[in-house]
Design a protein around this motif. Sequence first.
Motif, PDB file in Angstrom:
ATOM      1  N   ALA A 115      18.028  58.376  16.216  1.00  0.00           N
ATOM      2  CA  ALA A 115      17.361  57.150  15.773  1.00  0.00           C
ATOM      3  C   ALA A 115      18.041  56.534  14.564  1.00  0.00           C
ATOM      4  N   THR A 116      18.774  57.325  13.796  1.00  0.00           N
ATOM      5  CA  THR A 116      19.462  56.784  12.612  1.00  0.00           C
ATOM      6  C   THR A 116      20.579  55.828  12.992  1.00  0.00           C
ATOM      7  N   GLN A 117      21.040  55.904  14.250  1.00  0.00           N
ATOM      8  CA  GLN A 117      22.103  55.005  14.694  1.00  0.00           C
ATOM      9  C   GLN A 117      21.679  54.245  15.944  1.00  0.00           C
ATOM     10  N   ALA A 118      20.422  53.849  15.983  1.00  0.00           N
ATOM     11  CA  ALA A 118      19.893  53.135  17.144  1.00  0.00           C
ATOM     12  C   ALA A 118      20.538  51.762  17.272  1.00  0.00           C
ATOM     13  N   PRO A 122      17.900  48.998  12.108  1.00  0.00           N
ATOM     14  CA  PRO A 122      16.887  49.928  11.596  1.00  0.00           C
ATOM     15  C   PRO A 122      15.484  49.713  12.143  1.00  0.00           C
ATOM     16  N   ILE A 123      15.125  48.515  12.545  1.00  0.00           N
ATOM     17  CA  ILE A 123      13.780  48.293  13.088  1.00  0.00           C
ATOM     18  C   ILE A 123      13.591  49.108  14.364  1.00  0.00           C
ATOM     19  N   ALA A 124      14.582  49.047  15.249  1.00  0.00           N
ATOM     20  CA  ALA A 124      14.524  49.874  16.461  1.00  0.00           C
ATOM     21  C   ALA A 124      14.611  51.349  16.096  1.00  0.00           C
ATOM     22  N   GLY A 125      15.430  51.681  15.108  1.00  0.00           N
ATOM     23  CA  GLY A 125      15.577  53.069  14.697  1.00  0.00           C
ATOM     24  C   GLY A 125      14.276  53.663  14.193  1.00  0.00           C
ATOM     25  N   CYS A 130       9.465  57.070  14.889  1.00  0.00           N
ATOM     26  CA  CYS A 130       8.013  57.219  15.036  1.00  0.00           C
ATOM     27  C   CYS A 130       7.662  57.808  16.400  1.00  0.00           C
ATOM     28  N   LEU A 131       8.410  57.416  17.431  1.00  0.00           N
ATOM     29  CA  LEU A 131       8.196  57.988  18.761  1.00  0.00           C
ATOM     30  C   LEU A 131       8.456  59.492  18.748  1.00  0.00           C
ATOM     31  N   SER A 132       9.542  59.915  18.122  1.00  0.00           N
ATOM     32  CA  SER A 132       9.856  61.347  18.052  1.00  0.00           C
ATOM     33  C   SER A 132       8.776  62.113  17.307  1.00  0.00           C
ATOM     34  N   LEU A 133       8.339  61.563  16.172  1.00  0.00           N
ATOM     35  CA  LEU A 133       7.307  62.239  15.381  1.00  0.00           C
ATOM     36  C   LEU A 133       5.983  62.282  16.130  1.00  0.00           C
ATOM     37  N   TYR A 189      15.244  44.162  22.171  1.00  0.00           N
ATOM     38  CA  TYR A 189      15.413  45.606  22.107  1.00  0.00           C
ATOM     39  C   TYR A 189      14.577  46.198  20.970  1.00  0.00           C
ATOM     40  N   ARG A 190      14.522  45.489  19.845  1.00  0.00           N
ATOM     41  CA  ARG A 190      13.707  45.977  18.722  1.00  0.00           C
ATOM     42  C   ARG A 190      12.238  46.042  19.111  1.00  0.00           C
ATOM     43  N   VAL A 191      11.768  44.995  19.785  1.00  0.00           N
ATOM     44  CA  VAL A 191      10.368  44.986  20.234  1.00  0.00           C
ATOM     45  C   VAL A 191      10.139  46.085  21.263  1.00  0.00           C
TER      46      VAL A 191
END
Length: 238
Positions: A115-118, A122-125, A130-133, A189-191
């Motif tokens: 996610a750090t390099q999505a 950063p909005i998508a990241g 949050c999805l992973s957590l 993509y961010r949305v």
Amino acid sequence: MTWVRFPRANALFVFAISLLATKIFALILAEYRFYFPANFEATFLLGRENSFHGVYAVAFYTHLIVAPLTLLLALFLVSTGLRSMATRRRGHRLAGRVQAGLVIGFLVPSGLVMATQALAGPIAGVGFMCLSLATGLSVTATAVTAIRCQLKLHRRWAIRSAILLASPLLLRFLAGAAFMLQVDSPEFYRVNAWVSWLLPLAAYQVFCVFVSETPHRWRRFLNPFAESRSRDESLQVD
């Protein structure tokens, strides 16, 4: 006859959704040929030559291998959780332990690193973080409620976990639909990074509340198989 048709229509709808999800899952697996070895002209790896090394590369391949396994295990756990046979319960417990280990030990950490390099910034990241957590917390809650024998809560957390694990399928479906409609963009993509898991999770939560407050006669409509089962049982009695 209306009350007979509704369950059949719902069953067909569930079957169609299952076929669509299977197709998307197969398409995702088909793209694995671009990752072994890494093809930096492929869509996901495009422009990642400089960052595809070290921790990120390890996280990428870990996620690539573990994610399909956890999704298949989630489907197995949800289906066997509705059965009461002793042999199925033993397999269910074993699969649950494996699932918890894979998600908490491998899927969540690798997802956070990726996610750090999505794509799209950063909005998508943050959305994928949050999805992973949320996935890790849901699987943990599923395990804890199982240990405490809180079966109703356990089933609901298990379904939430399955929804979160299946959210990449919706992400890919929405991305494909956006491409076909020519509205694909970094903003979309961010949305999509947020909507693809928040929307089905919220829908399930609303469904839980709605079912718990719904009269019995409407539950037959919400459950596509309940009416057919009760009708078959009545015929056997007769």
